[in-house]
Every structure is written in C-alpha cells, then in structure tokens.
Design an enzyme around this catalytic site. Structure first.
Site, PDB file in Angstrom:
ATOM      1  N   SER A 251       0.822  -1.216   0.000  1.00 17.71           N
ATOM      2  CA  SER A 251       0.000   0.000   0.000  1.00 17.71           C
ATOM      3  C   SER A 251       0.858   1.268   0.000  1.00 17.71           C
ATOM      4  CB  SER A 251      -0.994  -0.015   1.164  1.00 17.71           C
ATOM      5  OG  SER A 251      -0.417   0.493   2.315  1.00 17.71           O
TER       6      SER A 251
ATOM      7  N   ALA B 214       2.322   1.853  -3.462  1.00 12.91           N
ATOM      8  CA  ALA B 214       1.275   2.183  -4.446  1.00 12.91           C
ATOM      9  C   ALA B 214       0.805   3.626  -4.262  1.00 12.91           C
ATOM     10  CB  ALA B 214       0.111   1.209  -4.309  1.00 12.91           C
TER      11      ALA B 214
ATOM     12  N   ASP C 132       9.177  -3.757  -3.883  1.00 11.88           N
ATOM     13  CA  ASP C 132       7.786  -3.270  -3.905  1.00 11.88           C
ATOM     14  C   ASP C 132       7.634  -2.104  -4.883  1.00 11.88           C
ATOM     15  OD1 ASP C 132       7.536  -5.111  -1.894  1.00 11.88           O
ATOM     16  OD2 ASP C 132       6.552  -3.763  -0.465  1.00 11.88           O
TER      17      ASP C 132
HETATM   18  C1  MEV Z   1       8.105  -6.533   1.667  1.00 16.91           C
HETATM   19  O1  MEV Z   1       7.074  -6.534   0.711  1.00 16.91           O
HETATM   20  C2  MEV Z   1       9.196  -7.472   1.269  1.00 16.91           C
HETATM   21  C3  MEV Z   1      10.374  -7.574   2.216  1.00 16.91           C
HETATM   22  O2  MEV Z   1      11.294  -8.484   1.632  1.00 16.91           O
HETATM   23  C4  MEV Z   1      11.038  -6.229   2.448  1.00 16.91           C
HETATM   24  C5  MEV Z   1      11.758  -5.693   1.225  1.00 16.91           C
HETATM   25  O3  MEV Z   1      12.091  -6.439   0.310  1.00 16.91           O
HETATM   26  O4  MEV Z   1      11.978  -4.481   1.205  1.00 16.91           O
HETATM   27  C6  MEV Z   1       9.957  -8.155   3.566  1.00 16.91           C
END
Ligand code: MEV
Length: 312
Positions: free
Chosen positions: A106, A109, A150
C-alpha cells in the site's frame, strides 16, 4: 490547470521476501484488483498544497507535515525532479483499496499514484525510472532498509524477478495462473519484521545466511516453473518457502492457520507473502478450486480474500 488522476496497483511477493533484502532473487507480481488513487486539482485563490487521505484521517497542508512523512516526501521529491520550486496551489486527495500494513504494497502504491498525479498536474510525466526512484526513497520511511522490490513491481506493473541493485528483469508468464490471497486482518508493519530479521541475522549469521540462500534457490527454481508453466512444481516450492519463513521467525499462528486451511482445501501450495507476522498469505490453485479455497480461508479466520490471475 485541469485535474489529474493516477492509480497504482497492489502487489504480492510470490517467492523470496526477506531474503531479497540480503541480495537473493525474489519474484513479485502486481495485483490490479486493489488500487491506490491520487487526484490532484487546482485551488484557485488559495495557497499551498492541501493533502487529504481519508483512509488514514489525514487532512493537512504540506507545511504542517514533517519532512519524513512519506506522502510529503513523495511530493517534495516530485517537485525537485520536475525542477519546480514554486508550485501553484493544489489539493491532492488519496484513496486506496489496498489494506494498510498487510504486505500488499500500500505504501509504495500510494507513492507511485501521488508522484504520477502531481507530475501530470504540473504538465510533465516523469519517466518510470524516476517514479521508481522517488518511491524507493519513500519506502525507506516505511521499511527502513527496503530491497526495492515493492516500488519496482508497482511502478512497472509487471511480474518481476528482482535482485537488489541489479537492472529490472520481467518474467515471461507462459500461461496465466490463479492465486488466492487471504488477509489475516492483522496489520503488521514491514519495518518491524525486517528489523527483527536483521537482528536475528546479526546474532546468528550462519543460520540466517543458509535460510536466505535456500530462499534464493527456491526463487530461481520458481522462475523456471512459472516460465515453463509447471504448476505442479510451483506449489511445493511455495510450501518450502513458507517453511523457511517460519524458521526465519516471520510467520504467525494466524498465517500458519490460513496456509494450512488453503492446502486442506486443495491449494497446490501456500505461503505467507510480504513482511509476515500478520498481513496476507497466498495460495496457488487451479481456477476451478479458487472459490472453495477462498471459502476455506474465510472459515479459518481470514477477514478478506482476493482471487486473482497472474498474467504477463
Ligand atoms: C516486503 O514486501 C518485502 C520484504 O522483503 C522487504 C523488502 O524487500 O523491502 C519483507
């Protein structure tokens, strides 16, 4: 100046969360059934930038927000990238159907939608690479030490095979496949889970390095299975990845319960997705079993489910 609107999807990590922070490959895909949206409109006769985000009860001018607030940072970095030092007065309204702090991206995004809506309002689209870079900066506020996965999957809205600090690689999806996402309803800030893994890694580097390496190997094999449409091998890889995340200490009783319920209902594999400790899990399934699995997840305590197709 006409009003502008921009949206950005949520995401799930199919393989490799946490290990990706330590240089291992990971696979993430966009989830377009949930979206963040930003609308920018002029404020004739007024001054400054007004930000409203009803989902987080935010209604402030940018001057009243700290510089390390993710939304204010996204706007400041956008103005800087555009070379605009004195922007015209505008209002930005942010809404999102992506649950907060639940592993569905979120924060990233919202940032992508804000950067795109503000830059379009000011008359110039920023290149995707700049949108990605600005969102990575805001991710540091949310995550502490983000890998960048992300912001990348959400900016480019394509399935990615991601290795930190390497050029972006998209994945060839030979044939679409179905996943069911189950929300534990328990928010879990990623920064806390990432910070705990770091602490554990520092205390026990041998054990954690072996866990990260094993996750990386799984992500590599999963890429091959996806590109060859070998769902029969993809499911067990999800289960193996979940077990490694349990050993890493980032699962929770709620996540384990939903993962078990999905498997019992006929999922080919299931795992937590994202930072863990709460948030969401995913299950791989043939399309005809998706509703049964979603029902089983709700019966096992999920407060929401999403059935989605992973496609090119
Ligand atoms: C978060 O969506 C994924 C993690 O691996 C953190 C990151 O990659 O920044 C937990």
């Amino acid at each position: 100046m006409p009003a502008t609107t921009a949206s950005a999807p949520g995401k799930v990590i199919l393989f490799g969360e946490h290990a990706v922070v330590y240089g291992q490959p990971a696979i993430a895909v966009p989830v377009n059934k949930v979206q963040a949206r930003a609308v920018v409109a002029a404020r004739p006769g007024q001054q400054g930038i007004q930000i409203t985000a009803p989902d987080i009860s935010l209604n402030k001018t940018i001057k009243d927000l700290p510089l390390d607030h993710a939304i204010s940072r996204a706007i400041h970095l956008t103005l800087e990238a555009l070379g605009v030092s004195e922007p015209p007065a505008f209002a930005i309204k942010i809404t999102s159907t992506i649950p907060l702090a639940s592993g569905l991206g979120s924060g990233a995004a919202v940032s992508v939608a804000v950067v795109r809506a503000v830059s379009q309002f000011l008359g110039r689209q920023l290149p995707a690479e700049t949108v990605n870079q600005i969102t990575f900066e805001t991710e540091k506020i949310h995550h502490g030490t983000p890998s960048g996965i992300d912001n990348t999957v959400i900016t480019f809205n394509r399935p990615v095979y991601f290795i930190k600090d390497r050029p972006i690689e998209t994945i060839e999806i030979k044939q679409p496949f179905t996943i069911v996402i189950g929300d534990t309803g328990k928010p879990s800030p990623t920064a806390i889970a990432v910070g705990d893994v770091r602490k554990n890694y520092q205390e026990n580097p041998g054990k954690y390095q072996a866990l990260f390496d094993a996750c990386g190997k799984i992500a590599g094999n999963a890429r091959w299975s996806i590109e060859e449409y070998r769902l029969q091998s993809l499911g067990p890889l999800m289960n193996d990845n979940h077990n490694l995340l349990v050993e890493m200490g980032v699962s929770s009783p709620e996540l384990d319960r939903l993962v078990a319920a999905a498997r019992e209902a006929g999922a080919m594999g299931a795992k937590l997705s994202g930072g863990g400790r709460g948030g969401n899990m995913i299950a791989l399934t043939l399309p005809d079993k998706a509703y049964k699995i979603a029902g089983a997840l709700l019966s096992a305590g999920a407060n929401n489910t999403i059935i989605t197709e992973v496609r090119p």
